[in-house]
Motif scaffolding. Structure first.
Motif, short mmCIF file in Angstrom:
data_model
loop_
_atom_site.label_atom_id
_atom_site.label_comp_id
_atom_site.label_asym_id
_atom_site.label_seq_id
_atom_site.Cartn_x
_atom_site.Cartn_y
_atom_site.Cartn_z
N GLU A 113 0.67 -1.07 0.20
CA GLU A 113 0.09 -0.13 0.47
C GLU A 113 0.99 0.89 0.19
N VAL A 114 1.83 1.54 1.31
CA VAL A 114 2.86 2.46 0.74
C VAL A 114 3.92 2.67 -0.07
N ALA A 115 3.80 1.73 -0.84
CA ALA A 115 4.24 2.14 -2.64
C ALA A 115 3.50 2.11 -3.13
N ALA A 116 2.00 1.67 -3.84
CA ALA A 116 0.94 2.21 -4.68
C ALA A 116 1.00 3.50 -3.95
N ILE A 117 0.71 4.36 -2.64
CA ILE A 117 1.18 5.85 -2.68
C ILE A 117 2.90 6.41 -3.11
N ILE A 118 3.36 6.30 -2.93
CA ILE A 118 4.80 6.35 -3.35
C ILE A 118 4.36 6.32 -5.45
N GLU A 119 4.06 5.35 -5.84
CA GLU A 119 4.25 4.97 -7.49
C GLU A 119 2.95 6.42 -7.53
N SER A 120 2.35 6.56 -6.80
CA SER A 120 0.72 7.38 -7.28
C SER A 120 1.61 8.61 -7.33
N THR A 121 2.10 9.37 -6.48
CA THR A 121 2.84 11.19 -6.22
C THR A 121 3.75 10.82 -7.55
N PRO A 122 3.69 12.57 -8.06
CA PRO A 122 4.20 12.83 -9.24
C PRO A 122 5.80 13.37 -8.38
N GLY A 123 6.17 12.23 -8.72
CA GLY A 123 7.92 13.58 -8.58
C GLY A 123 8.52 11.83 -8.55
N LEU A 124 7.95 11.24 -7.69
CA LEU A 124 8.42 9.74 -6.50
C LEU A 124 8.25 8.65 -7.38
N ARG A 125 9.50 7.62 -6.90
CA ARG A 125 9.66 6.69 -7.41
C ARG A 125 9.98 5.83 -6.56
N PHE A 126 8.79 4.48 -5.85
CA PHE A 126 9.11 3.34 -5.59
C PHE A 126 10.90 2.70 -5.40
#
Ligand code: GLN
Length: 289
Positions: free
Chosen positions: A257-270
């Motif tokens: 779930e946290v990886a998915a939050i990161i991936e859906s944030t523009p500018g951040l990569r898991f």
């Protein structure tokens, strides 16, 4: 009748360990040792070099009081006002979460992330006792931190810990909500956090020693436990340099779930999940694009 045996250190420890065991404690002997050492002003090992010493009336009274409060559920760290983290001594009060060994992985990941950077800059979100920022600063000479907490009482404790470990000149303490106090500031190399991550409904099911004594603010992560991750992810990109790292402690079932939050944030990569010694996912690493 033989005269009553004197209360030596050895006898007191044996009695208390048995008492705590009957009460269902996980660490009866250790708890007894930490509290008796505290009352006597000893390191734990000195209990064993003074094993046959008789404990005086006044120390026994103080100790009895701690034993009672422990048996009513107060965590040992609050009773003695300290906890070891990353081999450093930290002051704790009920205003701060008691530092956990799992959180040492955050420190290790920080040190790995800044290995090649001289004088890195960093932010610790929800610093609590200050354990992460202080341990990181102590082990990375020249590192500079901004450490934020919503609780002024927690910041007092964190400031004390920074002073104790001689890193106060490299940590700026700020009161506020997550990254909000830093809006508009220059970007840093690393953001670390051990945010609250327990789902509200699960807080009631926590061990009573945690639930009834540790700060709610440090535990409750909202309906699904992920509120702080969503908000930190949203606030982080403008505060991270390109290639900068976001290092987040997570609950052991929250990695996807946290990886998915990161991936859906523009500018951040898991980037990766780090597992603890039990093999549970414990830290999520992300990178600023
Ligand atoms: N940063 C502190 C710790 O890791 C406090 C964390 C918190 O209160 N959630 O112990």
């Amino acid at each position: 009748m033989p005269p009553e045996e004197p209360w030596t250190i050895g006898r007191l420890l044996a009695w208390t360990a048995e008492f705590f065991k009957k009460k269902g404690s996980d660490s009866p002997r250790l708890d007894a040792e930490v509290m008796l050492a505290h009352v006597l002003g000893y390191e734990r090992v000195q209990l064993y070099t003074h094993y046959e010493d008789v404990v005086g009336e006044r120390a026994r009274g103080e100790y009895r009081d701690l034993v009672r409060r422990r048996s009513e559920g107060t965590p040992v760290a609050y009773l003695v006002g300290r906890k070891e983290f990353y081999s450093l001594r930290f002051d704790v009060t009920p205003a701060v979460l008691i530092p956990r060994p799992e959180t040492e992985f955050v420190v290790m990941e920080f040190l790995a992330a800044v290995k090649e950077i001289e004088g890195p800059t960093a932010i610790d979100v929800g610093t609590g006792s200050g354990c992460i920022a202080v341990a990181c600063a102590k082990h990375k000479p020249g590192a500079r931190f901004a450490a934020i907490d919503a609780s002024a009482d927690a910041l007092d404790v964190a400031r004390r810990n920074a002073a104790r470990h001689a890193v106060a000149d490299r940590i700026e303490f700020l009161e506020g909500d997550l990254l909000a106090p830093l809006a508009g500031r220059p970007a840093v190399d690393v953001i670390v956090s051990n945010p609250p991550y327990i789902a509200t409904a699960e807080v009631e099911a926590l061990d009573p020693g945690v639930r009834d004594f540790e700060p709610r603010l440090a535990l409750d992560g909202g309906v699904d436990g992920l509120d702080a991750y969503r908000r930190i992810a949203a606030q982080a990109p403008p505060l991270l340099k390109s290639g900068g790292r976001l290092i987040l402690e997570i609950g052991f079932s929250q990695d996807a779930e946290v990886a998915a939050i990161i991936e859906s944030t523009p500018g951040l990569r898991f980037s990766a999940t780090v597992r603890d010694l039990q093999g549970h996912p414990r830290v999520v690493l992300a990178t600023r694009e």
